[in-house]
Write an enzyme that holds these catalytic residues in place. Sequence first.
Site, PDB file in Angstrom:
ATOM      1  N   ARG A 113       0.853  -1.007   0.023  1.00 47.30           N
ATOM      2  CA  ARG A 113      -0.142   0.059   0.056  1.00 47.30           C
ATOM      3  C   ARG A 113       0.886   1.247   0.006  1.00 47.30           C
ATOM      4  O   ARG A 113       1.785   1.383   1.021  1.00 47.30           O
ATOM      5  CB  ARG A 113      -0.801  -0.191   1.180  1.00 47.30           C
ATOM      6  CG  ARG A 113      -1.914   1.059   1.219  1.00 47.30           C
ATOM      7  CD  ARG A 113      -2.762   1.162   2.549  1.00 47.30           C
ATOM      8  NE  ARG A 113      -3.191   2.574   2.647  1.00 47.30           N
ATOM      9  CZ  ARG A 113      -3.666   3.251   3.940  1.00 47.30           C
ATOM     10  NH1 ARG A 113      -3.631   2.472   4.793  1.00 47.30           N
ATOM     11  NH2 ARG A 113      -4.097   4.564   3.670  1.00 47.30           N
ATOM     12  N   HIS A 158      -3.454  10.847   1.368  1.00 48.44           N
ATOM     13  CA  HIS A 158      -3.054  10.549   2.774  1.00 48.44           C
ATOM     14  C   HIS A 158      -2.609  11.933   3.225  1.00 48.44           C
ATOM     15  O   HIS A 158      -1.368  12.113   3.950  1.00 48.44           O
ATOM     16  CB  HIS A 158      -1.769   9.542   2.696  1.00 48.44           C
ATOM     17  CG  HIS A 158      -1.581   8.526   3.750  1.00 48.44           C
ATOM     18  ND1 HIS A 158      -2.052   7.268   3.786  1.00 48.44           N
ATOM     19  CD2 HIS A 158      -1.416   9.001   5.324  1.00 48.44           C
ATOM     20  CE1 HIS A 158      -1.809   6.903   5.091  1.00 48.44           C
ATOM     21  NE2 HIS A 158      -1.245   7.767   6.066  1.00 48.44           N
ATOM     22  N   GLU A 204      -8.175   7.744   6.517  1.00 47.88           N
ATOM     23  CA  GLU A 204      -8.484   8.155   8.116  1.00 47.88           C
ATOM     24  C   GLU A 204      -9.060   9.611   7.975  1.00 47.88           C
ATOM     25  O   GLU A 204      -8.491  10.651   8.472  1.00 47.88           O
ATOM     26  CB  GLU A 204      -7.346   8.275   8.944  1.00 47.88           C
ATOM     27  CG  GLU A 204      -6.815   6.596   9.085  1.00 47.88           C
ATOM     28  CD  GLU A 204      -5.934   6.604  10.166  1.00 47.88           C
ATOM     29  OE1 GLU A 204      -5.485   7.713  10.899  1.00 47.88           O
ATOM     30  OE2 GLU A 204      -5.441   5.509  10.575  1.00 47.88           O
ATOM     31  N   ASN A 344      -8.360   0.995   9.265  1.00 47.10           N
ATOM     32  CA  ASN A 344      -7.267   0.894  10.004  1.00 47.10           C
ATOM     33  C   ASN A 344      -7.499   0.492  11.490  1.00 47.10           C
ATOM     34  O   ASN A 344      -8.255   1.546  12.130  1.00 47.10           O
ATOM     35  CB  ASN A 344      -6.646   2.329  10.025  1.00 47.10           C
ATOM     36  CG  ASN A 344      -5.912   2.654   8.524  1.00 47.10           C
ATOM     37  OD1 ASN A 344      -6.111   1.760   7.680  1.00 47.10           O
ATOM     38  ND2 ASN A 344      -5.451   3.599   8.254  1.00 47.10           N
ATOM     39  N   TYR A 346      -5.601   0.036  15.565  1.00 54.08           N
ATOM     40  CA  TYR A 346      -4.310  -0.271  16.347  1.00 54.08           C
ATOM     41  C   TYR A 346      -4.442  -0.570  17.592  1.00 54.08           C
ATOM     42  O   TYR A 346      -3.517  -1.313  18.366  1.00 54.08           O
ATOM     43  CB  TYR A 346      -3.603   1.241  16.446  1.00 54.08           C
ATOM     44  CG  TYR A 346      -2.865   1.522  14.948  1.00 54.08           C
ATOM     45  CD1 TYR A 346      -1.606   0.777  14.795  1.00 54.08           C
ATOM     46  CD2 TYR A 346      -3.496   2.057  14.028  1.00 54.08           C
ATOM     47  CE1 TYR A 346      -0.887   1.146  13.446  1.00 54.08           C
ATOM     48  CE2 TYR A 346      -2.845   2.567  12.803  1.00 54.08           C
ATOM     49  CZ  TYR A 346      -1.583   1.868  12.494  1.00 54.08           C
ATOM     50  OH  TYR A 346      -0.749   2.144  11.255  1.00 54.08           O
ATOM     51  N   GLU A 413      -4.397  -1.090   7.741  1.00 49.35           N
ATOM     52  CA  GLU A 413      -3.325  -0.823   8.495  1.00 49.35           C
ATOM     53  C   GLU A 413      -3.371  -1.557   9.909  1.00 49.35           C
ATOM     54  O   GLU A 413      -4.733  -1.459  10.532  1.00 49.35           O
ATOM     55  CB  GLU A 413      -3.168   0.685   8.819  1.00 49.35           C
ATOM     56  CG  GLU A 413      -2.620   1.643   7.757  1.00 49.35           C
ATOM     57  CD  GLU A 413      -2.399   3.161   8.267  1.00 49.35           C
ATOM     58  OE1 GLU A 413      -2.174   3.418   9.366  1.00 49.35           O
ATOM     59  OE2 GLU A 413      -2.566   3.936   7.334  1.00 49.35           O
TER      60      GLU A 413
HETATM   61  C1  BGC Z   1      -2.191   6.712   9.733  1.00 52.05           C
HETATM   62  C2  BGC Z   1      -0.528   6.563   9.412  1.00 52.05           C
HETATM   63  C3  BGC Z   1       0.324   6.505  10.362  1.00 52.05           C
HETATM   64  C4  BGC Z   1      -0.001   5.100  11.517  1.00 52.05           C
HETATM   65  C5  BGC Z   1       0.977   4.928  12.522  1.00 52.05           C
HETATM   66  C6  BGC Z   1      -2.297   5.903  10.951  1.00 52.05           C
HETATM   67  O1  BGC Z   1      -3.284   6.381  11.669  1.00 52.05           O
HETATM   68  O2  BGC Z   1      -2.843   6.286   8.609  1.00 52.05           O
HETATM   69  O3  BGC Z   1      -0.106   7.569   8.304  1.00 52.05           O
HETATM   70  O4  BGC Z   1       1.839   6.573  10.452  1.00 52.05           O
HETATM   71  O5  BGC Z   1      -0.982   5.596  11.726  1.00 52.05           O
HETATM   72  O6  BGC Z   1       0.774   6.008  13.596  1.00 52.05           O
END
Ligand code: BGC
Length: 512
Positions: A113, A158, A204, A344, A346, A413
């Site tokens: 990507r 982006h 995002e 995305n 995390y 992501e």
């Molecule tokens: C974003 C990325 C960023 C990643 C890790 C995401 O929210 O799309 O650009 O680097 O988080 O922090």
Amino acid sequence: MQALDTRQLHINQKMRFLTGLILSCLLSLSLADGSINPRRFPKTLRIGVANAAPQIEGAWDEDGKGETIWDRFAHKHPEKFVDRSTPDIACDSYRKYKEDIALVKAMGLDHYRLSIAWSRVLPTGYTDKVNKAGVEYYKNVFKELKANNIKPMVTIYHWDLPQPLQDQMNGWLNESIVDVFGDYAKFVFETFGDDADWWITINEPKQVCQAGYGSGVFAPGIVSNGVLDYVCTKHVLLAHARAWHIYNEQFRAKNKGQVAMVIDSTWYEPGSDRDEDKAAAERAIQFDLGIYGNPLFNGDWPEIVKQRVADRSEREGFNTSRLPEFTKEQIDYIKGTSDYLAINHYSTLLTYHAPDAPIGTPSFDKDKSVALSHRSDWTQGSADWFFDVPWGLRNLLNWLKNTYNNPEIVITENGFSDTTGTLEDENRIVYLRGHLSACLDAIFADKVNLTGYTVWSIMDDWEWTGGYTSFLGMYRVNFTDPARPRIKRKSADYFTGIMKARCLVDESKCVE
Ligand code: BGC
């Protein structure tokens, strides 16, 4: 980055925390027992890595590239960046892209990507001036990917708005951006339509709007919390829909691709089984994710968001809701414009009811009104909202399946950030293994239609306001060496191994 959420951690009710702890233990046990799923990755699941032009390319003003809002923000406001850094050179991928692609190839990945820097191909933001050197750069990148049999996944935007569009028209606050973005997207489809077929319009949007035009912590740094950030949100959705319609009408028949917008979300787990905490968790996800997902998949803003913003706006003395309405035509124009659901993810947080903030200055967080916490035994990443909770991803995937009528889902992501940059990155290995296992649980046990998983990232990069102090790469980049060498971390070997076996457990124990 989901950096915004940082400011929301303000829970101090100890009793609630204990209840939450017990409940979340039970919930995690019921959804996953913590063991690694032994199933072979299905053929339908593509696995790759992600990055974005402003974070890796460097060459910020070379060969005709125009200035972006992030170039300007970093040059004019070094104090907004943890290490006062700029994206001027970053990983120097403008020159080293072949080396990057060789790393992706060596890892045996299916896709890569990348993003196109709007101002590298159209320096003014408009289609009047095309920068041939910029077009050639991306043509070369696509050629290299093709030669290595790696499928490109291309982000059109982006976060790197050409600065002239901010200066001349206030960027995402002006409805004309819908036309301008549509023209840019059309240019991209025309120019690179034969090179790629897996498209992302905007990455995002929550960060584009809430951080860029609300809290102002991201470029272009406009502070209008709870007011102009919602205006931006409406325009971003309309701009995405414009791009999708252009593709659908003019390019789909020939290029046969798929177009989506990437939404980001933390998983908000109710902190207890109390109804008000369950409602708070649902409210949090509707404000963060539903505000984009609902218009795209179900039509219009989520009801709870409409109600809360309208109610608080009225009590604050606004004549109309701070959340701009969609017309019936706009609702229909946006609904159904996502060929897959791109997400995305995390982290996970425990979520509790928070009493409504007194009426005063408006803000997105007051509209949302939740209190957040985490379990003390969760491994923490580089931020106070970043925790390794694989079952949170599984819950999120199930929520998406149930809320949006079982769409095709691609994780665009997922990855672990730390502040040490260690080469012995055990925490990253544990995180990636756990999250991939949660994906397999979701696919095989829950029948989630998940067709892609993408790690952020192959190598360290410029992490926006985090600069070069937050590391997510399976390769380290030495940013003090002019040659920007890529240095292998332990996770790179780990990931190469699982890509070979297409399995998370020992080959002999892998289940077909
Ligand atoms: C974003 C990325 C960023 C990643 C890790 C995401 O929210 O799309 O650009 O680097 O988080 O922090």
